[in-house]
Design a protein around this motif. Structure first.
Motif, PDB file in Angstrom:
ATOM      1  N   ASP A 256       0.813  -1.210   0.000  1.00 40.52           N
ATOM      2  CA  ASP A 256       0.000   0.000   0.000  1.00 40.52           C
ATOM      3  C   ASP A 256       0.850   1.265   0.000  1.00 40.52           C
ATOM      4  O   ASP A 256       0.349   2.347  -0.269  1.00 40.52           O
ATOM      5  CB  ASP A 256      -0.919   0.035   1.211  1.00 40.52           C
ATOM      6  CG  ASP A 256      -2.037  -0.986   1.120  1.00 40.52           C
ATOM      7  OD1 ASP A 256      -2.356  -1.428  -0.001  1.00 40.52           O
ATOM      8  OD2 ASP A 256      -2.586  -1.333   2.173  1.00 40.52           O
ATOM      9  N   ILE A 257       2.124   1.151   0.350  1.00 40.49           N
ATOM     10  CA  ILE A 257       3.014   2.305   0.410  1.00 40.49           C
ATOM     11  C   ILE A 257       4.015   2.193  -0.729  1.00 40.49           C
ATOM     12  O   ILE A 257       4.725   1.196  -0.847  1.00 40.49           O
ATOM     13  CB  ILE A 257       3.751   2.383   1.760  1.00 40.49           C
ATOM     14  CG1 ILE A 257       2.728   2.482   2.898  1.00 40.49           C
ATOM     15  CG2 ILE A 257       4.707   3.567   1.780  1.00 40.49           C
ATOM     16  CD1 ILE A 257       3.320   2.364   4.281  1.00 40.49           C
ATOM     17  N   LEU A 258       4.041   3.218  -1.568  1.00 38.31           N
ATOM     18  CA  LEU A 258       4.925   3.233  -2.727  1.00 38.31           C
ATOM     19  C   LEU A 258       5.928   4.369  -2.590  1.00 38.31           C
ATOM     20  O   LEU A 258       5.576   5.474  -2.168  1.00 38.31           O
ATOM     21  CB  LEU A 258       4.125   3.418  -4.015  1.00 38.31           C
ATOM     22  CG  LEU A 258       3.023   2.398  -4.278  1.00 38.31           C
ATOM     23  CD1 LEU A 258       2.195   2.816  -5.484  1.00 38.31           C
ATOM     24  CD2 LEU A 258       3.625   1.021  -4.487  1.00 38.31           C
ATOM     25  N   PHE A 259       7.169   4.087  -2.955  1.00 35.43           N
ATOM     26  CA  PHE A 259       8.223   5.094  -2.958  1.00 35.43           C
ATOM     27  C   PHE A 259       8.700   5.274  -4.389  1.00 35.43           C
ATOM     28  O   PHE A 259       8.860   4.303  -5.122  1.00 35.43           O
ATOM     29  CB  PHE A 259       9.405   4.651  -2.084  1.00 35.43           C
ATOM     30  CG  PHE A 259       9.071   4.556  -0.625  1.00 35.43           C
ATOM     31  CD1 PHE A 259       9.156   5.670   0.187  1.00 35.43           C
ATOM     32  CD2 PHE A 259       8.667   3.360  -0.063  1.00 35.43           C
ATOM     33  CE1 PHE A 259       8.841   5.592   1.540  1.00 35.43           C
ATOM     34  CE2 PHE A 259       8.359   3.262   1.283  1.00 35.43           C
ATOM     35  CZ  PHE A 259       8.443   4.388   2.086  1.00 35.43           C
ATOM     36  N   SER A 260       8.937   6.515  -4.772  1.00 39.15           N
ATOM     37  CA  SER A 260       9.481   6.779  -6.102  1.00 39.15           C
ATOM     38  C   SER A 260      11.000   6.886  -5.996  1.00 39.15           C
ATOM     39  O   SER A 260      11.561   6.834  -4.904  1.00 39.15           O
ATOM     40  CB  SER A 260       8.895   8.070  -6.671  1.00 39.15           C
ATOM     41  OG  SER A 260       9.385   9.177  -5.942  1.00 39.15           O
ATOM     42  N   ASP A 261      11.649   7.049  -7.126  1.00 37.18           N
ATOM     43  CA  ASP A 261      13.104   7.210  -7.147  1.00 37.18           C
ATOM     44  C   ASP A 261      13.492   8.684  -7.124  1.00 37.18           C
ATOM     45  O   ASP A 261      14.555   9.057  -7.604  1.00 37.18           O
ATOM     46  CB  ASP A 261      13.700   6.529  -8.381  1.00 37.18           C
ATOM     47  CG  ASP A 261      13.663   5.011  -8.284  1.00 37.18           C
ATOM     48  OD1 ASP A 261      13.622   4.500  -7.151  1.00 37.18           O
ATOM     49  OD2 ASP A 261      13.671   4.349  -9.325  1.00 37.18           O
TER      50      ASP A 261
ATOM     51  N   ALA B 196      18.408  17.940   5.386  1.00 38.75           N
ATOM     52  CA  ALA B 196      17.768  16.633   5.244  1.00 38.75           C
ATOM     53  C   ALA B 196      17.461  16.358   3.771  1.00 38.75           C
ATOM     54  O   ALA B 196      17.331  17.282   2.968  1.00 38.75           O
ATOM     55  CB  ALA B 196      16.478  16.582   6.050  1.00 38.75           C
ATOM     56  N   VAL B 197      17.373  15.073   3.449  1.00 40.21           N
ATOM     57  CA  VAL B 197      16.966  14.641   2.119  1.00 40.21           C
ATOM     58  C   VAL B 197      15.465  14.395   2.149  1.00 40.21           C
ATOM     59  O   VAL B 197      14.948  13.737   3.054  1.00 40.21           O
ATOM     60  CB  VAL B 197      17.729  13.368   1.683  1.00 40.21           C
ATOM     61  CG1 VAL B 197      17.209  12.854   0.348  1.00 40.21           C
ATOM     62  CG2 VAL B 197      19.226  13.631   1.606  1.00 40.21           C
ATOM     63  N   ASN B 198      14.785  14.928   1.162  1.00 40.34           N
ATOM     64  CA  ASN B 198      13.345  14.798   1.003  1.00 40.34           C
ATOM     65  C   ASN B 198      13.086  13.698  -0.017  1.00 40.34           C
ATOM     66  O   ASN B 198      13.723  13.663  -1.062  1.00 40.34           O
ATOM     67  CB  ASN B 198      12.822  16.154   0.499  1.00 40.34           C
ATOM     68  CG  ASN B 198      11.400  16.125   0.037  1.00 40.34           C
ATOM     69  OD1 ASN B 198      11.026  15.351  -0.828  1.00 40.34           O
ATOM     70  ND2 ASN B 198      10.617  17.011   0.583  1.00 40.34           N
ATOM     71  N   PHE B 199      12.156  12.798   0.309  1.00 38.93           N
ATOM     72  CA  PHE B 199      11.748  11.763  -0.647  1.00 38.93           C
ATOM     73  C   PHE B 199      10.269  11.459  -0.424  1.00 38.93           C
ATOM     74  O   PHE B 199       9.802  11.370   0.702  1.00 38.93           O
ATOM     75  CB  PHE B 199      12.615  10.501  -0.523  1.00 38.93           C
ATOM     76  CG  PHE B 199      12.564   9.826   0.825  1.00 38.93           C
ATOM     77  CD1 PHE B 199      11.829   8.668   0.999  1.00 38.93           C
ATOM     78  CD2 PHE B 199      13.259  10.338   1.912  1.00 38.93           C
ATOM     79  CE1 PHE B 199      11.783   8.030   2.231  1.00 38.93           C
ATOM     80  CE2 PHE B 199      13.226   9.710   3.147  1.00 38.93           C
ATOM     81  CZ  PHE B 199      12.484   8.554   3.306  1.00 38.93           C
ATOM     82  N   PRO B 200       9.512  11.352  -1.517  1.00 35.12           N
ATOM     83  CA  PRO B 200       8.070  11.162  -1.382  1.00 35.12           C
ATOM     84  C   PRO B 200       7.663   9.698  -1.262  1.00 35.12           C
ATOM     85  O   PRO B 200       8.334   8.802  -1.775  1.00 35.12           O
ATOM     86  CB  PRO B 200       7.518  11.764  -2.672  1.00 35.12           C
ATOM     87  CG  PRO B 200       8.602  11.524  -3.673  1.00 35.12           C
ATOM     88  CD  PRO B 200       9.892  11.633  -2.902  1.00 35.12           C
ATOM     89  N   ALA B 201       6.554   9.499  -0.585  1.00 35.29           N
ATOM     90  CA  ALA B 201       5.893   8.191  -0.521  1.00 35.29           C
ATOM     91  C   ALA B 201       4.432   8.427  -0.883  1.00 35.29           C
ATOM     92  O   ALA B 201       3.935   9.548  -0.799  1.00 35.29           O
ATOM     93  CB  ALA B 201       6.006   7.592   0.872  1.00 35.29           C
ATOM     94  N   GLN B 202       3.779   7.362  -1.275  1.00 36.97           N
ATOM     95  CA  GLN B 202       2.357   7.461  -1.593  1.00 36.97           C
ATOM     96  C   GLN B 202       1.646   6.288  -0.933  1.00 36.97           C
ATOM     97  O   GLN B 202       2.085   5.143  -1.025  1.00 36.97           O
ATOM     98  CB  GLN B 202       2.151   7.426  -3.103  1.00 36.97           C
ATOM     99  CG  GLN B 202       0.754   7.759  -3.518  1.00 36.97           C
ATOM    100  CD  GLN B 202       0.622   7.904  -5.021  1.00 36.97           C
ATOM    101  OE1 GLN B 202       1.494   7.524  -5.783  1.00 36.97           O
ATOM    102  NE2 GLN B 202      -0.490   8.448  -5.445  1.00 36.97           N
ATOM    103  N   GLN B 203       0.559   6.612  -0.259  1.00 37.77           N
ATOM    104  CA  GLN B 203      -0.264   5.581   0.382  1.00 37.77           C
ATOM    105  C   GLN B 203      -1.721   5.886   0.066  1.00 37.77           C
ATOM    106  O   GLN B 203      -2.224   6.963   0.406  1.00 37.77           O
ATOM    107  CB  GLN B 203      -0.044   5.557   1.892  1.00 37.77           C
ATOM    108  CG  GLN B 203      -0.852   4.478   2.582  1.00 37.77           C
ATOM    109  CD  GLN B 203      -0.661   4.500   4.084  1.00 37.77           C
ATOM    110  OE1 GLN B 203      -0.585   5.546   4.692  1.00 37.77           O
ATOM    111  NE2 GLN B 203      -0.610   3.316   4.677  1.00 37.77           N
ATOM    112  N   GLY B 204      -2.371   4.951  -0.594  1.00 35.96           N
ATOM    113  CA  GLY B 204      -3.778   5.125  -0.935  1.00 35.96           C
ATOM    114  C   GLY B 204      -4.040   6.389  -1.725  1.00 35.96           C
ATOM    115  O   GLY B 204      -5.056   7.036  -1.534  1.00 35.96           O
ATOM    116  N   GLY B 205      -3.101   6.776  -2.565  1.00 37.28           N
ATOM    117  CA  GLY B 205      -3.248   7.973  -3.384  1.00 37.28           C
ATOM    118  C   GLY B 205      -2.817   9.252  -2.695  1.00 37.28           C
ATOM    119  O   GLY B 205      -2.747  10.302  -3.327  1.00 37.28           O
ATOM    120  N   ALA B 206      -2.536   9.195  -1.403  1.00 39.15           N
ATOM    121  CA  ALA B 206      -2.106  10.378  -0.663  1.00 39.15           C
ATOM    122  C   ALA B 206      -0.587  10.500  -0.689  1.00 39.15           C
ATOM    123  O   ALA B 206       0.122   9.518  -0.481  1.00 39.15           O
ATOM    124  CB  ALA B 206      -2.591  10.311   0.775  1.00 39.15           C
TER     125      ALA B 206
END
Length: 88
Positions: free
Chosen positions: A4-9, A19-29
């Motif tokens: 359910d949790i997706l990480f992009s590159d 800090a390094v910022n990196f996005p995740a997506q859960q249920g479209g959020a």
């Protein structure tokens, strides 16, 4: 791994937040995740001074960082802004 949790590159260095910022997506959020420079230096055993070194170290530890972020998302360990922050 939680499907359910997706990480992009995608990742970027934020010099102001150190800090390094990196996005995740859960249920479209979209969930903004951060890993601090202190965490990267402590876990790599390196003194990191340039954005290229910092990003390279992030990429080297990406799977560990994503595992930690995933657990924090599952535990709802969000900060006041709704972000996930991995720090020491």
């Amino acid at each position: 791994m939680n499907q359910d949790i997706l990480f992009s590159d995608i990742q970027s260095w934020d010099a102001v937040r150190q800090a390094v910022n990196f996005p995740a997506q859960q249920g479209g959020a979209l969930i903004i995740c951060w890993v601090t420079l202190d965490w990267l230096q402590q876990h790599s055993g390196k003194s990191l001074s340039t954005s290229d070194e910092i990003i390279a170290t992030f990429i080297e530890y990406r799977f560990d960082i994503e595992d930690i972020a995933e657990a924090m998302i599952d535990n709802e360990d969000f900060n006041d802004n709704g972000d996930i922050v991995i720090s020491e």
